[in-house]
Design an enzyme around this catalytic site. Structure first.
Site, PDB file in Angstrom:
ATOM      1  CG  HIS A  22       3.894  -6.293  -3.600  1.00 25.31           C
ATOM      2  ND1 HIS A  22       3.162  -6.051  -2.172  1.00 25.31           N
ATOM      3  CD2 HIS A  22       2.602  -6.291  -4.295  1.00 25.31           C
ATOM      4  CE1 HIS A  22       2.041  -5.412  -2.138  1.00 25.31           C
ATOM      5  NE2 HIS A  22       1.669  -6.239  -2.766  1.00 25.31           N
ATOM      6  CD  GLU A 209      -1.622  -1.505   1.795  1.00 26.42           C
ATOM      7  OE1 GLU A 209      -1.226  -1.062   0.575  1.00 26.42           O
ATOM      8  OE2 GLU A 209      -1.641  -2.542   1.927  1.00 26.42           O
ATOM      9  CG  ASP A 288      -3.718  -4.016  -6.107  1.00 24.60           C
ATOM     10  OD1 ASP A 288      -4.524  -5.752  -7.255  1.00 24.60           O
ATOM     11  OD2 ASP A 288      -2.766  -3.738  -6.071  1.00 24.60           O
TER      12      ASP A 288
END
Length: 346
Positions: A22, A209, A288
């Site tokens: 991910h 999420e 990220d």
């Protein structure tokens, strides 16, 4: 895990072969590279310097992050830019013990700015192939649709990309779904996921999420995904969680991302350990990392400290990452053998 032993744990964890499943390549754009590319391409950033960018990393939710994320992506213009971005991530991940990476990228973010799809593919592919040849690190690409845009826009993106499929057949194996989850349920993309399944792509999607457990169920039942990205809110629906455990649907969990975006307010509250101990096939990832304060090894360390994970549980998380990958069985088993040897289980 005691803080005083962090160095020892970090070295031990680094030595464990692991996969990252991910990871948004645009989310690896460090401020230093952002400014370098802005100067190279004559683009003015709305920040005075690197520190001003880092100061902006105080997100209140997913959307506040996405606003900065899309602004940063605006410096990516040439094939060399995309190569530099991916090469920097791959070097960093390799140093963390990542032996295989499944990398999401958002073509609509770039085509909306007039960047040709082949420019994006060519730059990323050059870096991935180079890492395979020089670092011995395997990888693949997951083309991800932006869920805040329409399904028609996703179809247009897919049709534009398909002529490139043969050129990048060694890398482009899957489809993902990311961006703003609220108000954009999986069902919105039912037709294009059916089309991608017909084309033989591996399917993943973000769900659970910020979105409710129903979005996880929709991703499984309607989109027919093989893996759920995030999925942490699945535990709010006991029947759904039991199904995920029974079916061993992988969850690509990103603890530091969840902390930074307010999904949890204290890492000690995260349900990662509870999910793992209940039998879910949980993996650890960075999402990220340039924006969320940690690459994959940082996520292992922070989770071990906050959740009192044992060495056996950390080995299980590394093993889960390999088991949940889209590697061919022979490659997966070879990496698992390396992991067992590194963990002293051979």
């Amino acid at each position: 895990m005691a803080a005083s032993s962090e160095h020892e744990w970090r070295d031990w964890l680094r030595a464990l072969p692991k996969a990252e499943l991910h990871l948004h390549i645009e989310g690896t754009l460090e401020p230093e590279l952002m400014f370098e590319l802005s100067r190279r391409n004559g683009i003015t950033l709305p920040y005075a310097d690197v520190q001003a960018v880092r100061d902006a990393y105080r997100f209140t939710d997913l959307q506040s992050f996405l606003d900065l994320y899309y602004a940063g992506a605006g410096v990516l213009v040439t094939e060399q830019d995309f190569y530099d971005l991916a090469a920097a991530y791959l070097r960093r991940a390799h140093a963390d013990g990542v032996v295989h990476a499944e990398i999401m990228f958002d073509p609509q973010t770039h085509t909306a700015r007039g960047i040709a799809l082949d420019t994006v593919f060519a730059g990323l592919a050059r870096a991935l192939r180079e890492a395979r040849d020089t670092l011995g690190m395997s990888s693949c690409l997951l083309l991800s649709f932006l869920r805040h845009l329409s399904e028609d826009d996703a179809f247009a993106t897919l049709e534009a990309a398909l002529p490139l499929r043969e050129t990048y057949a060694d890398l482009w194996i899957g489809i993902g779904l990311d961006s703003s989850e609220r108000g954009n349920p999986p069902e919105k993309f039912a037709r294009i996921y059916a089309r991608c399944a017909q084309l033989g792509f591996r399917l993943v999607a973000h769900a659970g999420e910020e979105g409710p457990p129903e979005y996880v169920r929709g991703a499984l039942d309607t989109l027919k995904v093989a893996r759920i990205d995030h999925g942490v809110r699945s535990s709010e629906d006991p029947a759904l969680l039991q199904e995920i455990i029974r079916r061993q649907v992988p969850l690509t969990v990103c603890p530091l991302s969840n902390l930074k975006l307010g999904v949890v307010h204290d890492l000690r509250e995260h349900n990662l350990a509870r999910l793992l101990r209940a039998g879910a096939l949980v993996t650890l990832n960075s999402d990220d990392p340039a924006y969320f304060g940690g690459y994959v090894l940082d996520n292992y360390i922070a989770s071990a400290e906050a959740l009192d994970l044992s060495r056996d549980e950390l080995v299980t998380l590394a093993a889960n990452s390999l088991k949940a990958s889209f590697l061919p069985p022979a490659g997966r088993h070879a990496l698992l053998d390396r992991l067992w040897a590194a963990a002293g289980r051979d």
